[in-house]
Every structure is written in structure tokens, then in C-alpha cells.
Design a protein around this motif. Structure first.
Motif, PDB file in Angstrom:
ATOM      1  N   LEU A 479       1.456  -1.115  -0.014  1.00 33.53           N
ATOM      2  CA  LEU A 479       0.223   0.184  -0.073  1.00 33.53           C
ATOM      3  C   LEU A 479       0.920   1.031  -0.115  1.00 33.53           C
ATOM      4  N   LYS A 480       2.021   1.221   0.919  1.00 37.42           N
ATOM      5  CA  LYS A 480       2.763   2.607   0.455  1.00 37.42           C
ATOM      6  C   LYS A 480       3.614   2.256  -0.688  1.00 37.42           C
ATOM      7  N   GLN A 481       3.946   1.614  -1.532  1.00 35.60           N
ATOM      8  CA  GLN A 481       4.706   1.990  -3.110  1.00 35.60           C
ATOM      9  C   GLN A 481       3.104   2.409  -3.893  1.00 35.60           C
ATOM     10  N   ILE A 482       1.880   1.841  -3.547  1.00 34.74           N
ATOM     11  CA  ILE A 482       1.102   1.945  -4.627  1.00 34.74           C
ATOM     12  C   ILE A 482       0.921   3.989  -4.121  1.00 34.74           C
ATOM     13  N   LYS A 483       0.920   3.903  -3.372  1.00 36.96           N
ATOM     14  CA  LYS A 483       0.447   4.951  -2.496  1.00 36.96           C
ATOM     15  C   LYS A 483       1.646   5.800  -2.846  1.00 36.96           C
ATOM     16  N   ALA A 484       3.067   6.148  -3.382  1.00 33.85           N
ATOM     17  CA  ALA A 484       4.109   6.725  -3.683  1.00 33.85           C
ATOM     18  C   ALA A 484       4.226   6.107  -5.136  1.00 33.85           C
ATOM     19  N   ASP A 485       3.969   6.274  -5.978  1.00 30.75           N
ATOM     20  CA  ASP A 485       3.926   6.069  -7.211  1.00 30.75           C
ATOM     21  C   ASP A 485       3.071   4.490  -7.925  1.00 30.75           C
ATOM     22  N   PRO A 486       1.805   5.615  -8.345  1.00 31.86           N
ATOM     23  CA  PRO A 486       0.663   4.298  -8.905  1.00 31.86           C
ATOM     24  C   PRO A 486       0.852   3.672  -9.877  1.00 31.86           C
ATOM     25  N   ALA A 487       1.841   4.264 -10.619  1.00 35.85           N
ATOM     26  CA  ALA A 487       1.521   3.177 -12.241  1.00 35.85           C
ATOM     27  C   ALA A 487       1.983   2.149 -12.524  1.00 35.85           C
ATOM     28  N   PRO A 488       0.704   1.266 -12.927  1.00 37.54           N
ATOM     29  CA  PRO A 488       0.929  -0.120 -12.782  1.00 37.54           C
ATOM     30  C   PRO A 488       2.394  -1.113 -13.076  1.00 37.54           C
ATOM     31  N   GLN A 489       3.096  -0.186 -14.498  1.00 35.88           N
ATOM     32  CA  GLN A 489       3.940  -0.807 -14.881  1.00 35.88           C
ATOM     33  C   GLN A 489       5.394  -0.961 -13.394  1.00 35.88           C
ATOM     34  N   THR A 490       5.529   0.367 -12.586  1.00 39.72           N
ATOM     35  CA  THR A 490       6.110  -0.243 -11.093  1.00 39.72           C
ATOM     36  C   THR A 490       5.649  -0.776 -10.448  1.00 39.72           C
ATOM     37  N   ILE A 491       4.490  -0.757  -9.961  1.00 41.01           N
ATOM     38  CA  ILE A 491       3.128  -1.407  -9.731  1.00 41.01           C
ATOM     39  C   ILE A 491       4.509  -3.136  -9.321  1.00 41.01           C
ATOM     40  N   TYR A 492       4.187  -3.404 -10.880  1.00 37.25           N
ATOM     41  CA  TYR A 492       4.813  -4.472 -11.101  1.00 37.25           C
ATOM     42  C   TYR A 492       5.942  -4.808 -11.049  1.00 37.25           C
ATOM     43  N   LYS A 493       6.990  -4.507 -11.590  1.00 39.62           N
ATOM     44  CA  LYS A 493       8.399  -4.089 -11.497  1.00 39.62           C
ATOM     45  C   LYS A 493       8.475  -4.321  -9.174  1.00 39.62           C
ATOM     46  N   TRP A 494       7.961  -3.650  -8.558  1.00 42.10           N
ATOM     47  CA  TRP A 494       7.944  -4.254  -7.486  1.00 42.10           C
ATOM     48  C   TRP A 494       7.660  -5.671  -6.778  1.00 42.10           C
ATOM     49  N   ILE A 495       6.553  -5.704  -7.462  1.00 47.73           N
ATOM     50  CA  ILE A 495       6.277  -6.876  -6.538  1.00 47.73           C
ATOM     51  C   ILE A 495       7.331  -8.236  -7.168  1.00 47.73           C
ATOM     52  N   LYS A 496       7.962  -7.999  -8.224  1.00 51.02           N
ATOM     53  CA  LYS A 496       8.295  -9.363  -9.012  1.00 51.02           C
ATOM     54  C   LYS A 496       9.766  -9.042  -8.498  1.00 51.02           C
ATOM     55  N   ASP A 497      10.176  -7.606  -7.604  1.00 54.63           N
ATOM     56  CA  ASP A 497      11.717  -7.664  -7.223  1.00 54.63           C
ATOM     57  C   ASP A 497      11.228  -8.290  -5.640  1.00 54.63           C
ATOM     58  N   ASN A 498      10.376  -8.018  -4.814  1.00 54.73           N
ATOM     59  CA  ASN A 498      10.175  -8.245  -3.485  1.00 54.73           C
ATOM     60  C   ASN A 498       9.713  -9.401  -2.749  1.00 54.73           C
ATOM     61  N   ILE A 499       8.962  -9.834  -3.489  1.00 54.88           N
ATOM     62  CA  ILE A 499       7.953 -11.264  -3.614  1.00 54.88           C
ATOM     63  C   ILE A 499       7.969 -12.484  -4.371  1.00 54.88           C
ATOM     64  N   SER A 500       8.323 -13.675  -3.762  1.00 58.05           N
ATOM     65  CA  SER A 500       8.681 -14.594  -4.386  1.00 58.05           C
ATOM     66  C   SER A 500       8.272 -15.061  -5.452  1.00 58.05           C
ATOM     67  N   PRO A 501       8.023 -15.507  -6.314  1.00 53.72           N
ATOM     68  CA  PRO A 501       7.802 -16.322  -7.258  1.00 53.72           C
ATOM     69  C   PRO A 501       6.698 -17.196  -6.781  1.00 53.72           C
ATOM     70  N   LYS A 502       6.612 -17.920  -6.194  1.00 54.23           N
ATOM     71  CA  LYS A 502       5.799 -19.082  -5.575  1.00 54.23           C
ATOM     72  C   LYS A 502       4.526 -18.612  -4.767  1.00 54.23           C
ATOM     73  N   LEU A 503       4.946 -16.995  -4.582  1.00 55.76           N
ATOM     74  CA  LEU A 503       3.666 -16.833  -3.884  1.00 55.76           C
ATOM     75  C   LEU A 503       2.563 -15.634  -4.928  1.00 55.76           C
ATOM     76  N   HIS A 504       2.660 -15.984  -5.890  1.00 58.15           N
ATOM     77  CA  HIS A 504       2.541 -15.084  -6.896  1.00 58.15           C
ATOM     78  C   HIS A 504       0.982 -15.833  -7.298  1.00 58.15           C
ATOM     79  N   THR A 505       0.745 -16.804  -6.973  1.00 62.92           N
ATOM     80  CA  THR A 505      -0.407 -17.575  -7.296  1.00 62.92           C
ATOM     81  C   THR A 505      -0.978 -18.218  -6.053  1.00 62.92           C
ATOM     82  N   ASP A 506      -0.467 -17.951  -4.713  1.00 63.41           N
ATOM     83  CA  ASP A 506      -1.742 -17.771  -3.638  1.00 63.41           C
ATOM     84  C   ASP A 506      -2.991 -16.772  -3.321  1.00 63.41           C
ATOM     85  N   LYS A 507      -3.492 -17.342  -2.564  1.00 60.86           N
ATOM     86  CA  LYS A 507      -4.914 -17.131  -2.504  1.00 60.86           C
ATOM     87  C   LYS A 507      -4.422 -15.927  -1.963  1.00 60.86           C
ATOM     88  N   GLY A 508      -3.731 -15.813  -0.583  1.00 62.36           N
ATOM     89  CA  GLY A 508      -3.428 -15.137  -0.105  1.00 62.36           C
ATOM     90  C   GLY A 508      -2.606 -13.586  -0.903  1.00 62.36           C
TER      91      GLY A 508
END
Length: 647
Positions: A479-508
Motif C-alpha cells: 500500500l505504501k508503494q502504491i501511494k508513492a507511485d500508482p503506475a502499473p509498471q512500477t507496481i509490477y516491478k516492485w512485486i517481482k523484486d520483493n515477492i517470491s514467485p511461489k506466492l504469485h499464485t497464492d490466494k493470500g
């Protein structure tokens, strides 16, 4: 169907429909679901056996069209009519009842009948069945004869049995004893009787049925000289009248006879019983256990320690106390010694001398002694955590078994210390997978005052265990990252850098992603709006809401496309968001329509969310009330579209 039933249930909660209508809908529509749930509970081993058997009986009763398996049997006393009916059914013999109109004086005073047919009191089964004189129920084993039955002549107690009349005088003959018969009638009657006889009674020539006897033939019997004379085996068996007087002496020249057996068998002495060693007392077992631990820690020979424990032959009920004694004796030892004792526990488990339940009971016994032990050993919980961590790794006990007695902060922070020690002995990824499989509610492991998400995340970060809940930390940072920069490209890049690919298909993860987007949109559009303004937003607010949602469309499609289960999780995130805001009028329906028009959520996911009856997420009933009409339209439109494609 389930969505409609859920909708009707919510109407019932709001008292908009009568309770009888609600029960009628439940009875007609959800009966199969009820019995499906009952069958799942039948296989649940956690329920008592009585409950599971009652559920099984109910399910089988429904499969049998509600007809009980056992009919009612009356095992009480029977009337005489029921006894006669059973006789007809089982024996094939009809036994008439003695009716009041029947003339009984015919058998008593008729001068034309022989005197041996005089009426007497019948005994045995004849008295119960009301047997008529001269009419028996047949022959053979189990049939009680009387003197009036047709086979009376063959009865052993009858004086006329087998031709032996004794001193009984024959009955006087009368001219009326023999009825008038045709010349050939007697011969035909004898032939019919011989045909009815079994083969074993057939002999050469024709026999009369009254002459047949079940006594063995005279040729079959032995002569008296051939029959060995039975001698009493014990002198006491001789009747007193036949015994000689005790003072009598044997004739001269004959040795006195002391018994029938002149050569008694020699007396054999019983072998002496081997005396068993008495079982060791509890004090002796504890003393041996303490000696074993001291010697093992000094020489580190695990095989010798295992052999000594095997030779102890300790009873099963003593094993937990033996293990707890080993733990207590090594608490103030070095970490290396504690590791060796843990290895000894694993070896004893491998040899089958102890079980996981024995170790768990021993661990709980030591926990009960913690208040006393902390006076001499202040870090007793940290030392116990080392034993627990090694036991978890060696599969002596599971994390769930350890967590159950420590819920609600009992012995806090022992559970967290066990997780810390396990993380040191194993890698974090192994512990994370094991912890997620155990499905432990971490909030319940904290004291009641700290059982909330924010406080739990703070405690886990202080213990270095926040890696067990990567999504919880993600919720705030995303939520902090979205408020800082709501651009979809920036959000997607931040998710790939900080979240394990195993969790990309996790319901949580999908739930947190959608919640973050919805919170950001609500904060930008309705920050300072009242409840009334939320229920009737302006056109500019609606356009801004739709525009912001459309901006996040690429990120949503990246993680939700072709994953119906994840799309359902996104809808549940929207449901919880609207429930938190008290369901502003029209908000949920607007998002449903926008998700559908932007092709973020597929029709199948909408219908799956409608039919799902999980209670994990609050507000499902109110949500269905707002969007049920639109979902019905969607389902109808999908059916019409499928019919057009079929044509």
C-alpha cells in the motif's frame, strides 16, 4: 441454486420471509447437501464413534426410503392360539382347539370304544396343545408320546411294549371292538402301511406297523458271558451293602487287598518353579536412569546407553517419567550435551523402546516443573526449546502437537523459542513450509492481550520470525508503494523484486493485492465523504473510481488471468472491503459491473463466488442481497449465449 438459497437465508435473518417458508426451502433444496455433510462427518475420526454411527444410520435410513432395517419383533409370551399357529407352521400338523360345543362325553362314556381309551388327564405337550385321544403329532426324536398316541405300542414304558405284557391282563374283547370291514379292506390297509414305512423298517415279508420296534435285534446283543463285567474303579463306588465289614480279615493264605490297583504309579516330584526376579521399583528405575545419563554424557557411547535402557525393561507407564528424568538431568549441561541427549532419544525411538507419545508426555511433565526449575535454571524454557526443536526435526512430535498445549500464551514465549531453535537447525524455507502445512493460528499462540495482526507482526519481527508470514508484511509495504507511485509498471516491478514467485499464485497474495488497490481507490475518491454521500456519489466520483480501477487493470490481469480460483479470492477481497465500509449503496454492484466489462473477472468466477458457502469472509449475505439480481441476469445471459452457439 446455492446462491438463491443463501439469498433466501439472508431474507430469513432479516425477518422478511416466514420461518416456515425458510424451512420448506431448506428441506426441499438442501437435503442432499445436508446428507453430503453428514457423510463427510461420518469419516471424521475426531468425532465420537457414537455420533458417527448415528449419522451413518440416518444416511442409510434415507437410502432405504426411510424404512427401518429391523422390523418390530414381539418376544413376549404367546397365547395358546399363537402356539397352535406356530405348530401348524413349523410341524405341519393341525391341532384343533377344544371348543365348548365339542362333545367330550363321547370319549368318556361310549360303550362301543375299548376301555383303554378312557379319558384321562393328558400330560406333557398334549395338555398344552389340547391333543385329542389317539391323535399324536408323529414319531421321531423330540416327540413326547402318550398312551393314546398311535405309536403307543412301541413306547418303552408301556407294558405292551414289544410284545412283553408283564402281568397286565389284556382288555376283554367285545363284539363291537372289531368294526365291520370288507374282505379286501384289511389287506389293502396293510399294503398302504408298508408303503409308508421307511426303508430301514422293510424286511422280508409284510410287517404290521404295530410290531415295529426301535429296540436292537436279539442277534445284535452279546451273550452274558461275552459282556465284560464292569468293576468299580474306586472302592468307595461299591454300595455299602456290598462292602465287607471293615473288621473282616482276608482268608488264610491270601494277602490283604488294599485296593484294586496292586501296583500304584510311582510318585513324581514336581519340578521346582524358577523364581522370577522381582520388578524394579520406581526409585530404582529413576536411579538407573540418572546413572545412564551421567555415563552417556561422559563416554558418549550411544549403543551402551541404548542397551542399558533395553535391559531395564521399564514398564510402559514409566517411559514418560524416564524421559523427563533424562531431560531434567541434562538441562544445566552444555549445548553439545543437550544435542547428544536428543540423539539418544532418536536412537531409542529407532529401536522401538520409546514412542513419540512418550516423549510428548515427558515434555509436558517437564513443563509442569518449570516454576520450580526456573529458580535453579533461569533459562529453562530456552533449553527446553532446544529439545523440542530437535524432536520436531527427528519427527518425535509435530509442530501442531507442540502448539496445542501452549495456546493462549501458556508458557509464553516458549513456542516462539522452539521456532527460533528449529530455524537455526534447519533452513527457513523448510520451516516455513512445515509451519504452513500445520495450519497453526499464530495469533492464538500469543497472550490474549496481543492477539491482533499488528501486535503479532511486531512480536514476530522482534523474534526474527516474520519470514513465516511474508504476506502480512507485504500488506503494509504494498500500500505504501502504491501511494508513492500508482503506475502499473512500477507496481509490477516492485512485486517481482520483493515477492517470491511461489506466492504469485497464492490466494493470500491476491487478496492483499486487491485489498491494496481498493483501499487506494477509496482513499482517493471518498476520503472525507459521509455515509450519505457514499450512498449517492456524484458522476465525477464514479468516473474517477472507474478510471483508477482501469489503471490497475494490467497488474490485475497479469496475476488473475486464467485462474478462476484466484479470481474468486479477488471477489472475496472486494466483499470484505465493502463490509468494512458498511456496504455503501451500489458500491459492490458497480465494482462487479466494472470487473465484468474490463474482463478482469470471468463469468465462471462470478457464479463460483455465488455458489460458494464458505464462512471465512464476513458479509456474504448482504453482498448477495445487493448483486443477486445482476448475477441472475449473468447466468441467464450465459445460458442464452451457449444455446446460440449450439444452434
Amino acid at each position: 441454486m446455492l446462491g438463491n438459497i443463501k439469498f433466501i437465508g439472508e431474507l430469513g435473518k432479516l425477518d422478511l420471509i416466514h420461518e416456515s417458508i425458510l424451512h420448506k426451502c431448506i428441506k426441499t433444496s438442501l437435503m442432499d447437501q445436508y446428507f453430503s455433510r453428514m457423510r463427510s462427518l461420518m469419516n471424521n475420526k475426531d468425532l465420537p464413534a457414537r455420533i458417527r454411527f448415528l449419522l451413518q444410520d440416518t444416511a442409510e435410513l434415507r437410502e432405504n426410503n426411510w424404512v427401518p432395517r429391523k422390523a418390530f419383533n414381539d418376544n413376549g409370551p404367546k397365547t395358546i392360539n399363537q402356539v397352535r399357529q406356530d405348530a401348524v407352521k413349523d410341524l405341519g400338523v393341525f391341532i384343533p382347539a377344544m371348543t365348548p360345543g365339542m362333545r367330550t362325553d363321547f370319549f368318556q362314556e361310549n360303550p362301543f370304544l375299548p376301555t383303554r381309551l378312557s379319558r384321562e388327564v393328558l400330560g406333557g405337550l398334549a395338555d398344552m396343545f389340547g391333543q385329542m385321544p389317539g391323535c399324536g403329532i408323529g414319531t421321531g426324536p423330540g416327540v413326547i408320546q402318550d398312551r393314546y398316541s398311535p405309536t403307543m405300542g412301541r413306547h418303552r414304558t408301556n407294558p405292551l411294549f414289544n410284545g412283553h405284557s408283564g402281568h397286565m391282563a389284556p382288555a376283554p374283547q367285545s363284539q363291537f371292538d372289531k368294526p365291520f370291514m370288507k374282505p379286501n379292506q384289511n389287506q389293502n390297509q396293510q399294503q398302504a402301511q408298508s408303503k409308508d414305512l421307511p426303508p430301514r423298517f422293510s424286511k422280508k415279508g409284510q410287517l404290521n406297523a404295530d410290531e415295529i420296534s426301535l429296540r436292537p435285534a436279539q442277534s445284535f446283543l452279546l451273550n452274558k458271558s461275552q459282556v465284560p463285567k464292569l468293576q468299580p474303579q474306586i472302592p468307595n463306588m461299591i454300595p455299602p451293602s456290598a462292602q465287607p465289614p471293615r473288621t473282616s480279615t482276608p482268608p488264610l493264605g491270601q494277602p490283604p487287598q488294599l485296593g484294586l490297583k496292586t501296583n500304584p504309579p510311582p510318585i513324581q516330584e514336581k519340578p521346582q518353579k524358577t523364581s522370577k526376579k522381582p520388578a524394579l521399583s520406581k526409585e530404582e528405575l529413576l536411579r538407573i536412569t540418572e546413572t545412564v545419563i551421567k555415563e552417556y554424557l561422559s563416554n558418549k557411547k550411544i549403543s551402551d546407553a541404548v542397551n542399558v535402557v533395553r535391559e531395564m525393561k521399564a514398564p510402559k507407564h514409566f517411559l514418560p517419567e524416564m524421559l523427563s528424568k533424562m531431560i531434567v538431568c541434562s538441562l544445566d549441561s552444555s549445548d553439545d550435551d543437550k544435542e547428544h541427549v536428543s540423539c539418544l532419544f532418536g536412537a531409542l525411538r529407532t529401536e522401538g523402546l520409546i514412542s513419540g507419545d512418550n516423549f510428548m508426555q515427558a515434555f509436558l511433565n517437564v513443563l509442569d516443573q518449570c516454576p520450580k526449575l526456573e529458580g535453579d535454571i533461569p533459562l529453562v524454557k530456552s533449553y527446553l526449546a532446544q529439545f523440542a526443536a530437535r524432536a520436531i526435526i527427528d519427527d518425535l512430535m509435530s509442530i501442531a502437537d507442540l502448539a496445542h498445549p501452549l495456546e493462549n500464551g501458556i508458557h509464553f514465549p516458549l513456542f516462539l523459542l522452539c521456532l527460533q531453535q528449529t530455524a537455526k537447525l534447519q533452513d527457513r524455507e523448510w520451516l516455513t513450509d512445515l509451519f504452513q502445512q500445520s495450519k497453526i493460528n499464530m495469533q492464538k499462540m500469543l497472550p490474549e492481550i496481543d492477539q491482533n495482526k499488528d501486535r503479532m507482526l511486531e512480536i514476530l519481527e522482534g523474534k526474527g520470525l516474520s519470514f513465516l508470514f511474508p504476506l502480512m508484511k507485504l500488506e503494509k509495504e504494498l500500500l505504501k508503494q502504491i501511494k508513492a507511485d500508482p503506475a502499473p509498471q512500477t507496481i509490477y516491478k516492485w512485486i517481482k523484486d520483493n515477492i517470491s514467485p511461489k506466492l504469485h499464485t497464492d490466494k493470500g497474495f491476491v487478496n492483499i493485492l486487491m485489498t491494496s488497490f481498493l483501499q487506494y481507490i477509496f482513499h482517493e475518491v471518498f476520503l472525507n465523504e459521509t455515509d450519505e454521500q457514499l450512498s449517492s456519489p456524484s458522476k465525477e466520483q464514479l468516473d474517477q473510481e472507474k478510471q483508477l480501477l482501469f489503471g490497475f487493470k494490467p497488474v490485475m490481469q497479469k496475476f488473475l488471468h486464467d485462474h478462476v480460483e484466484l479470481q474468486v479470492s479477488a471477489l472475496y477481497a472486494l466483499q470484505v472491503h465493502c463490509n468494512t465500509k458498511a456496504f455503501p449503496k451500489g458500491m459492490l454492484l458497480r465494482y462487479f459491473v466494472n470487473f465484468y466489462d474490463m474482463e478482469i473477472i470471468e463469468e465462471e468466477a462470478f457464479l463460483a463466488w455465488k455458489e460458494d458457502i464458505t464462512q471465512e469472509f464476513p458479509g456474504k449475505g448482504k453482498a448477495l442481497f445487493q448483486v443477486n439480481q445482476w448475477l441472475t441476469w449473468l447466468e441467464t445471459a450465459e445460458e442464452e449465449e451457449s444455446e446460440e452457439e449450439a444452434d
